[in-house]
Scaffold this motif. Structure first.
Motif, PDB file in Angstrom:
ATOM      1  N   ASN A 320      -0.316  -5.627 -16.651  1.00  0.00           N
ATOM      2  CA  ASN A 320      -0.121  -4.396 -15.893  1.00  0.00           C
ATOM      3  C   ASN A 320      -1.437  -3.805 -15.392  1.00  0.00           C
ATOM      4  O   ASN A 320      -1.469  -2.654 -14.947  1.00  0.00           O
ATOM      5  CB  ASN A 320       0.584  -3.346 -16.767  1.00  0.00           C
ATOM      6  N   LEU A 321      -2.530  -4.587 -15.481  1.00  0.00           N
ATOM      7  CA  LEU A 321      -3.842  -4.064 -15.116  1.00  0.00           C
ATOM      8  C   LEU A 321      -3.932  -3.730 -13.624  1.00  0.00           C
ATOM      9  O   LEU A 321      -4.574  -2.747 -13.234  1.00  0.00           O
ATOM     10  CB  LEU A 321      -4.919  -5.081 -15.492  1.00  0.00           C
ATOM     11  N   ASP A 322      -3.240  -4.521 -12.792  1.00  0.00           N
ATOM     12  CA  ASP A 322      -3.311  -4.273 -11.347  1.00  0.00           C
ATOM     13  C   ASP A 322      -2.715  -2.915 -10.993  1.00  0.00           C
ATOM     14  O   ASP A 322      -3.264  -2.184 -10.156  1.00  0.00           O
ATOM     15  CB  ASP A 322      -2.578  -5.385 -10.589  1.00  0.00           C
ATOM     16  N   LEU A 325      -5.201  -0.247 -11.917  1.00  0.00           N
ATOM     17  CA  LEU A 325      -6.301  -0.159 -10.961  1.00  0.00           C
ATOM     18  C   LEU A 325      -5.855   0.509  -9.671  1.00  0.00           C
ATOM     19  O   LEU A 325      -6.604   1.294  -9.071  1.00  0.00           O
ATOM     20  CB  LEU A 325      -6.856  -1.555 -10.671  1.00  0.00           C
ATOM     21  N   ASP A 326      -4.616   0.229  -9.228  1.00  0.00           N
ATOM     22  CA  ASP A 326      -4.114   0.875  -8.012  1.00  0.00           C
ATOM     23  C   ASP A 326      -4.003   2.386  -8.202  1.00  0.00           C
ATOM     24  O   ASP A 326      -4.299   3.162  -7.281  1.00  0.00           O
ATOM     25  CB  ASP A 326      -2.748   0.291  -7.637  1.00  0.00           C
ATOM     26  N   SER A 327      -3.596   2.803  -9.395  1.00  0.00           N
ATOM     27  CA  SER A 327      -3.435   4.243  -9.627  1.00  0.00           C
ATOM     28  C   SER A 327      -4.781   4.970  -9.625  1.00  0.00           C
ATOM     29  O   SER A 327      -4.898   6.064  -9.068  1.00  0.00           O
ATOM     30  CB  SER A 327      -2.706   4.482 -10.955  1.00  0.00           C
ATOM     31  N   VAL A 328      -5.811   4.373 -10.239  1.00  0.00           N
ATOM     32  CA  VAL A 328      -7.114   5.046 -10.252  1.00  0.00           C
ATOM     33  C   VAL A 328      -7.768   4.979  -8.868  1.00  0.00           C
ATOM     34  O   VAL A 328      -8.525   5.877  -8.488  1.00  0.00           O
ATOM     35  CB  VAL A 328      -8.036   4.429 -11.329  1.00  0.00           C
ATOM     36  N   ARG A 329      -7.487   3.931  -8.112  1.00  0.00           N
ATOM     37  CA  ARG A 329      -7.993   3.887  -6.736  1.00  0.00           C
ATOM     38  C   ARG A 329      -7.353   4.979  -5.904  1.00  0.00           C
ATOM     39  O   ARG A 329      -7.992   5.582  -5.038  1.00  0.00           O
ATOM     40  CB  ARG A 329      -7.715   2.517  -6.127  1.00  0.00           C
ATOM     41  N   VAL A 335     -13.060   0.909  -7.663  1.00  0.00           N
ATOM     42  CA  VAL A 335     -13.175   0.073  -8.838  1.00  0.00           C
ATOM     43  C   VAL A 335     -12.982  -1.390  -8.446  1.00  0.00           C
ATOM     44  O   VAL A 335     -12.157  -1.722  -7.600  1.00  0.00           O
ATOM     45  CB  VAL A 335     -12.137   0.491  -9.912  1.00  0.00           C
ATOM     46  N   GLU A 336     -13.758  -2.245  -9.088  1.00  0.00           N
ATOM     47  CA  GLU A 336     -13.696  -3.689  -8.887  1.00  0.00           C
ATOM     48  C   GLU A 336     -13.334  -4.346 -10.211  1.00  0.00           C
ATOM     49  O   GLU A 336     -13.867  -3.971 -11.267  1.00  0.00           O
ATOM     50  CB  GLU A 336     -15.044  -4.206  -8.384  1.00  0.00           C
ATOM     51  N   GLY A 361     -11.594   4.003 -20.296  1.00  0.00           N
ATOM     52  CA  GLY A 361     -12.884   3.873 -19.625  1.00  0.00           C
ATOM     53  C   GLY A 361     -12.844   4.342 -18.180  1.00  0.00           C
ATOM     54  O   GLY A 361     -13.749   5.038 -17.708  1.00  0.00           O
ATOM     55  N   LEU A 362     -11.782   3.998 -17.463  1.00  0.00           N
ATOM     56  CA  LEU A 362     -11.656   4.443 -16.079  1.00  0.00           C
ATOM     57  C   LEU A 362     -11.385   5.940 -15.998  1.00  0.00           C
ATOM     58  O   LEU A 362     -11.860   6.619 -15.072  1.00  0.00           O
ATOM     59  CB  LEU A 362     -10.544   3.652 -15.384  1.00  0.00           C
TER      60      LEU A 362
END
Length: 454
Positions: A320-322, A325-329, A335-336, A361-362
């Motif tokens: 579920n990492l993608d 990452l989409d939510s924090v973007r 974020v990379e 961390g994010l």
């Protein structure tokens, strides 16, 4: 009758107030008056705050600055009184004998503050009486013992409780008034001198009260911070317990179902084997019941912890990492994500903890480093999983956060629970880096894969 009763009650109340004041006076100035109470050296934190420019070698001596200051003042008093002594050898010896206790009283405040006051008061009484007898028109407060006495009273107030200022003031000027009356000196100098000393002692008491209040505020803040940290740690442990319950309960449910279905998959199942499968199922069901009971205790302390989420939803994993990452973007963080090694299935507890570490961390990067870029690295290595979250320096001022540091505490708790290691520190460019390694026991498939790659 009523007026008599009221008068008696008023007199009784006044008598109790007077008795209480005398009792406090006795406790402060007479009981253990010469008790040993050394003045401790200054703390390094105070020295660093007051004189941050001082070299480290001199800073070790700066902690004794109050002692050196009081000692220098005592030496000055001694030299001043010896210099003011009159001609004649006998007069010089008497002046020297009188100057020693006067100069020693301020120095004694470093070790026995109340005893130093009595020494200074005795020197003042003796000196004032002698001066009044020798010169009836002289000033009782004119000798060098009174400035030393005032300095001693100020030091005692700064080292003790503020109410000592009023008690020492009353005793000192009561003794001065008695000397003036017995020697026939005028009382003209008593009111202005008493007023001046009252202003000085009230100022010293105010400084002492302010220092005490500040110390209590610092202690309260320290206790509050420790309690907040402890509460955060307990909440994080409760969260971990709930998540692990879902992971363990899934496996225990699979064991119970397979143990129940196993006898029906074998023809002519021996009774001993059927009994063993039944025992396995009973133990699995009992373990599930115990897990639910423990989870109930954990949830009862914070029943609304997951009110905003679906309690029946599966726990997140690195798959579920993608979406994370989409939510924090979407929240504005650039974020990379970089994945090294061959992704493979890991224990659910490890995947869940890795996901939470990346999530926290994010979140910290969004909260404490607005405008900075972030990078997430997931490393699948032989023997474990590496996780690294690093962000750059903020491009604008971050809003103050009262819970700063508690997210790192939760991440560290998760890694330690799984037997791993973690570091969290600032980078040279002003950013922040979180790096964790979670060990994972090698399975047969991993060993074969590792041998094939070699």
């Amino acid at each position: 009758m009523n007026e008599t009763t009221q008068t008696q009650g008023s007199l009784h109340s006044e008598a109790r107030i007077a008795h209480g004041a005398l009792h406090r006076l006795r406790q402060d100035l007479f009981v253990d008056a010469f008790a040993f109470r050394p003045l401790p050296p200054l703390e390094d934190a105070k020295i660093s705050r007051w004189v941050p420019w001082l070299p480290g070698r001199l800073r070790r001596w700066a902690c004794w600055l109050p002692h050196l200051t009081v000692g220098f003042f005592s030496v000055c008093v001694l030299l001043a009184m010896l210099a003011s002594s009159g001609p004649g050898r006998l007069h010089g010896l008497l002046s020297a004998a009188f100057a020693v206790p006067v100069a020693a009283a301020p120095l004694l405040t470093l070790f026995r503050p109340v005893g130093a006051y009595w020494l200074a008061l005795c020197a003042f009484v003796v000196g004032g009486s002698v001066d009044a007898v020798v010169d009836p028109w002289g000033d009782v407060f004119g000798n060098g013992a009174f400035p030393a006495l005032l300095a001693v009273m100020v030091l005692v107030v700064l080292r003790s409780r503020p109410r000592l200022a009023a008690e020492m003031w009353l005793v000192t000027f009561a003794a001065a008034g008695v000397i003036m009356l017995l020697t026939g000196s005028g009382l003209g100098q008593l009111p202005p001198t008493a007023f001046f000393c009252a202003v000085v002692l009230i100022s010293a008491a105010a400084v002492r009260a302010w220092r005490e209040e500040r110390r209590q505020v610092v202690e309260t803040q320290s206790v509050t911070e420790e309690e907040r940290t402890r509460r955060t740690l307990l909440e994080e442990r409760a969260l971990i317990a709930r998540e692990l319950h879902d992971v363990v309960a899934h496996h225990m449910s699979v064991i119970a179902i397979q143990a129940e279905a196993a006898p029906y998959r074998v023809k002519d199942t021996p009774p001993e084997l059927a009994t063993s499968f039944a025992t396995i199922r009973e133990n699995a069901v009992a373990a599930l019941a115990e897990l639910r009971r423990i989870l109930g205790v954990v949830r009862s302390a914070d029943p609304d912890a997951f009110a905003e989420s679906d309690p029946e939803a599966p726990q997140p994993t690195l798959g579920n990492l993608d979406s994370l990452l989409d939510s924090v973007r979407g929240a504005g963080l650039v974020v990379e994500a970089v994945v090294t090694g061959s992704p493979r299935p890991l224990p659910q507890g490890v995947e869940l903890s890795a996901y939470r570490i990346v999530q926290e961390g994010l979140s910290n990067a969004l909260r404490h480093s607005p405008g900075a870029d972030a990078r997430v690295e997931i490393s699948y290595v032989l023997g474990g999983l590496g996780v690294r979250i690093v962000n750059g320096a903020p491009s604008r001022l971050a809003k103050p956060s009262p819970g700063a540091g508690h997210g790192v505490l939760g991440m560290r708790e998760r890694v330690q629970m799984l037997g791993g290691e973690m570091t969290a520190e600032h980078t040279e460019d002003g950013g922040f880096e979180v790096a964790a390694f979670i060990p994972v026991a090698n399975t047969t498939g991993e060993t074969k894969a590792g041998g094939a790659r070699a």
